[in-house]
Design a protein around this motif. Sequence first.
Motif, short mmCIF file in Angstrom:
data_model
loop_
_atom_site.label_atom_id
_atom_site.label_comp_id
_atom_site.label_asym_id
_atom_site.label_seq_id
_atom_site.Cartn_x
_atom_site.Cartn_y
_atom_site.Cartn_z
N ALA A 101 0.83 -1.21 0.00
CA ALA A 101 0.00 0.00 0.00
C ALA A 101 0.86 1.26 0.00
CB ALA A 101 -0.93 -0.01 1.20
N SER A 102 1.96 1.23 0.76
CA SER A 102 2.83 2.42 0.82
C SER A 102 3.48 2.70 -0.53
CB SER A 102 3.90 2.22 1.90
OG SER A 102 4.82 1.21 1.54
N PHE A 103 3.82 1.66 -1.28
CA PHE A 103 4.38 1.86 -2.62
C PHE A 103 3.34 2.45 -3.56
CE2 PHE A 103 7.73 -1.38 -1.56
CZ PHE A 103 8.81 -0.54 -1.79
N LEU A 104 2.10 1.99 -3.46
CA LEU A 104 1.04 2.53 -4.31
C LEU A 104 0.79 4.01 -4.00
CD1 LEU A 104 -1.44 -0.48 -4.28
CD2 LEU A 104 -0.25 0.42 -6.28
N VAL A 105 0.76 4.36 -2.71
CA VAL A 105 0.53 5.75 -2.32
C VAL A 105 1.71 6.62 -2.77
CG1 VAL A 105 0.32 7.29 -0.33
CG2 VAL A 105 -1.02 5.19 -0.43
N ALA A 106 2.89 6.02 -2.89
CA ALA A 106 4.05 6.79 -3.36
C ALA A 106 3.86 7.33 -4.77
CB ALA A 106 5.30 5.91 -3.30
N SER A 107 2.88 6.81 -5.51
CA SER A 107 2.63 7.28 -6.88
C SER A 107 1.89 8.61 -6.91
CB SER A 107 1.83 6.24 -7.66
OG SER A 107 0.54 6.07 -7.10
N VAL A 108 1.51 9.14 -5.75
CA VAL A 108 0.74 10.39 -5.69
C VAL A 108 1.38 11.53 -6.47
CG1 VAL A 108 0.03 12.25 -4.12
CG2 VAL A 108 -0.57 9.90 -3.59
N PRO A 109 2.71 11.77 -6.36
CA PRO A 109 3.29 12.89 -7.13
C PRO A 109 3.05 12.79 -8.63
CG PRO A 109 4.82 12.16 -5.45
CD PRO A 109 3.71 11.16 -5.47
N VAL A 159 -6.58 1.40 -3.31
CA VAL A 159 -5.48 2.24 -2.82
C VAL A 159 -5.08 3.24 -3.90
CG1 VAL A 159 -3.12 2.25 -1.94
CG2 VAL A 159 -4.69 0.42 -1.28
N LEU A 160 -5.14 2.80 -5.16
CA LEU A 160 -4.81 3.71 -6.26
C LEU A 160 -5.84 4.84 -6.36
CD1 LEU A 160 -2.47 3.62 -8.24
CD2 LEU A 160 -4.00 2.57 -9.91
#
Length: 324
Positions: A101-109, A159-160
């Motif tokens: 989940a943390s890796f998916l949220v890292a795509s925010v930028p 999450v995405l």
Amino acid sequence: MHTSSKPGDARAALSLIITLLLWASAFTGIRAGLQSYSPGALILLRFLVASLALMLYALLTRMRLPAWRDLPGLLVLGLIGITGYHAGLTFGELTVNAGTASFLVASVPCFTALLALLVLRERLTLWGWLGIAISIVGVTIISLGGKEGLHFTPGALLVLLASLCESVYFIVQKRYMQRYSSSEMTAYTMWAGTLFMLPFAPALWHELPQAAPAATLAVVYLGLFPAAIAYATWAFTLARLPASLATSFLNISPLLALVISWLWLHEMPTLLELLGGLVVIVGVLLVNTRGKLSPASSGPQPPSASRTTTEAEPAAAEGCRAVD
């Protein structure tokens, strides 16, 4: 290389470390809370705790109330950036582990850069487009990399969607950051988001007496530390370090989340999920470091773009993110 040893720098560095650890721990805290609570009950309890903590802070600091004309917009921000983001993240973590989940949220930028292109007419370099494409590949790998082999993981989509909500929050909040401080925006939007979580009150009322103490403590921890205290340490950090430097360290948050998840719940992503996560980070690094044209080369910026997104974003994060 010369490094400053001034006490102020040391305090800012410590504050940054505390912020990163607290935000990274949120993903695992959610998984721990889900062992006794449904996602809706969890987010409501978490943000009731956080809202009460921020209310005490607001009273102690005599925080001003928002202008009446801004209330509709702040309510929308709370709905998108707090309720939408955390509902997507928490429901998604029913089937997606904390590190993934943390890796998916890292795509925010990457989402934020695309939205800024459409809404604020900010321009991307070729490197920026390449970074976004790489991140999309990484997200696809994660979505197909469940523990049962190569198949689509529905939780990854949730999450995405949460990450998309976060990106919309970053773009829309820019107009308000010219009138309100980051602490005020955090309090206003968190209170607004908590209001939209109240439909989960019956579930919380039913589950709270039966929940395991460890799960309840995990949710209370989420409300007090990643959601409330981490914003104070983040504001302290941004007041003493350049925003670009501070936010660059947010890219290590997924790695910290992996370690915390392993220590707390003994969870680890699959090799395919880990590969996808690393691909996402590479794409985000390209977007953040080489993806945007400088003001001189991109021409005059609209007034709404005069403040950077990083001024108000933690993550993602992040939260970076609204609240991890």
